[in-house]
Design an enzyme around this catalytic site. Sequence first.
Site, PDB file in Angstrom:
ATOM      1  N   ASP A  81     105.645  49.672  47.347  1.00 12.32           N
ATOM      2  CA  ASP A  81     104.213  49.419  47.205  1.00 12.32           C
ATOM      3  C   ASP A  81     103.463  50.530  47.930  1.00 12.32           C
ATOM      4  OD1 ASP A  81     105.238  48.434  49.684  1.00 12.32           O
ATOM      5  OD2 ASP A  81     103.395  47.279  50.004  1.00 12.32           O
ATOM      6  N   ASP A 112     104.249  58.265  51.290  1.00  7.86           N
ATOM      7  CA  ASP A 112     104.387  56.872  51.760  1.00  7.86           C
ATOM      8  C   ASP A 112     104.444  55.922  50.580  1.00  7.86           C
ATOM      9  OD1 ASP A 112     104.438  54.637  53.369  1.00  7.86           O
ATOM     10  OD2 ASP A 112     102.290  54.636  53.761  1.00  7.86           O
ATOM     11  N   GLU A 146     105.371  45.798  51.651  1.00  8.64           N
ATOM     12  CA  GLU A 146     105.502  46.328  53.016  1.00  8.64           C
ATOM     13  C   GLU A 146     104.146  46.664  53.611  1.00  8.64           C
ATOM     14  OE1 GLU A 146     105.915  49.273  56.277  1.00  8.64           O
ATOM     15  OE2 GLU A 146     104.881  49.518  54.382  1.00  8.64           O
ATOM     16  N   GLU A 172     111.143  55.993  55.091  1.00  9.98           N
ATOM     17  CA  GLU A 172     109.721  56.323  55.289  1.00  9.98           C
ATOM     18  C   GLU A 172     109.626  57.769  55.791  1.00  9.98           C
ATOM     19  OE1 GLU A 172     106.743  54.320  55.328  1.00  9.98           O
ATOM     20  OE2 GLU A 172     107.379  52.256  55.706  1.00  9.98           O
TER      21      GLU A 172
HETATM   22 ZN    ZN Z   1     105.112  53.230  54.358  1.00 13.50          ZN
END
Ligand code: ZN
Length: 405
Positions: A81, A112, A146, A172
């Site tokens: 997401d 991200d 998340e 990440e």
């Molecule tokens: Zn993230």
Amino acid sequence: MKINFEDILKQAKHYEEDITNFLRDMIRIPSESCDEEKVVLRIKEEMEKVGFDKITIDPMGNILGYIGHGKHLIAMDAHIDTVGIGEIKNWEFDPYIGKVVGDEIYGRGGSDQEGGMASMVYAGKIIKDLNLLDDYTLLITGTVQEEDCDGLCWQYIINELNIKPEFVVITEPTSLNIYRGHRGRMEIKVSTSGISCHGSAPERGDNAIYKMAPILLDLQELHPKLKNDPFLGKGSLTVSEIFYSSPSRCAVADGCSISIDRRLTDGETFESAIAEIENLDSVKKAGAIVEMYDYKRPSYTGLVYPTKSYFPTWVLDEKHDVCVSTVNAYEGLFNKKPLVDKWTFSTNAVSIMGRYNIPCIGFGPGHEEEAHAPNEKTFKSELVKACAMYATIPLTYLNQLNEEE
Ligand SMILES: [Zn+2]
């Protein structure tokens, strides 16, 4: 197993175009928290294309792809997401087209962290191409929600699917450094109550807003006194929101509440953070209620999995096998020492390691400062290197275990 690092790097470079195109496709599919279905299906298609051994989508909507059938279960995770785009005027290009300029790929989710997903899927391909399979099963997860509630997806995977990997690589963005922890956080609510009356005669009532005033000042003073940790840094606290209830603008307010964003350093827990606030003189005097927020927003499949808004701190010891073997993978591939550091932001490791003590280690393409910012971008060269790392880590981990036997 002897690892041919050169071959892995060459193969990763060979897939640069495929990784780039896959990432651009994910960027083109907006996938804010609780609305990830389309991007999950796109990931499934790519996992099928490169030949994953098993692919499932769980009832929460997370996608789980498997490579191999060995004894050691090793997981790598990317949340798929993204946050929204914020003020569109701050973007110099369309955040959802995946514009490419030289080494750079632009768009929401680039750093991200759909880039991590793209690199992982092609690591699976390389493992198959070069037959890097050993006595391990690699589980690659694309997890949901998340950005809304970090770690919730893994609470579900661990508790409801009963999947417990030996360790998890969090993909990440780390600018290709190795990260072994970050501060935790919690969302706290403090409420005062009073009695309303006509605003023309305030002495008849009991004003809840006035009761909050000394609490705000005490909280401001509490922040600099919070615990410091040489690796993770200082615990912190700030008041992020304020609310009231009152029958009218011409009345004494009968309710007031505030939200506190609390960052927890090593050694701080939700019990200690709540107690610190409960013990403030102003809180006691006002009889204020201190509690944690809950999260219960449905996932895109409609599943509701309520949790407390508590995201515990985690730190992996530098000498832990998982950290040592990740460093070994890095040194083998890139012929230099990695920077071993920590994230400033929070990741799914808050539940995986913070709640369940399953070791986590961070390594990802892209840069933390690109996250949630306009004009987000990532870098093809980093995607390729991360892909090579993901293909290598399971082997350096098994080698590390064998060395100890
Ligand atoms: Zn993230």
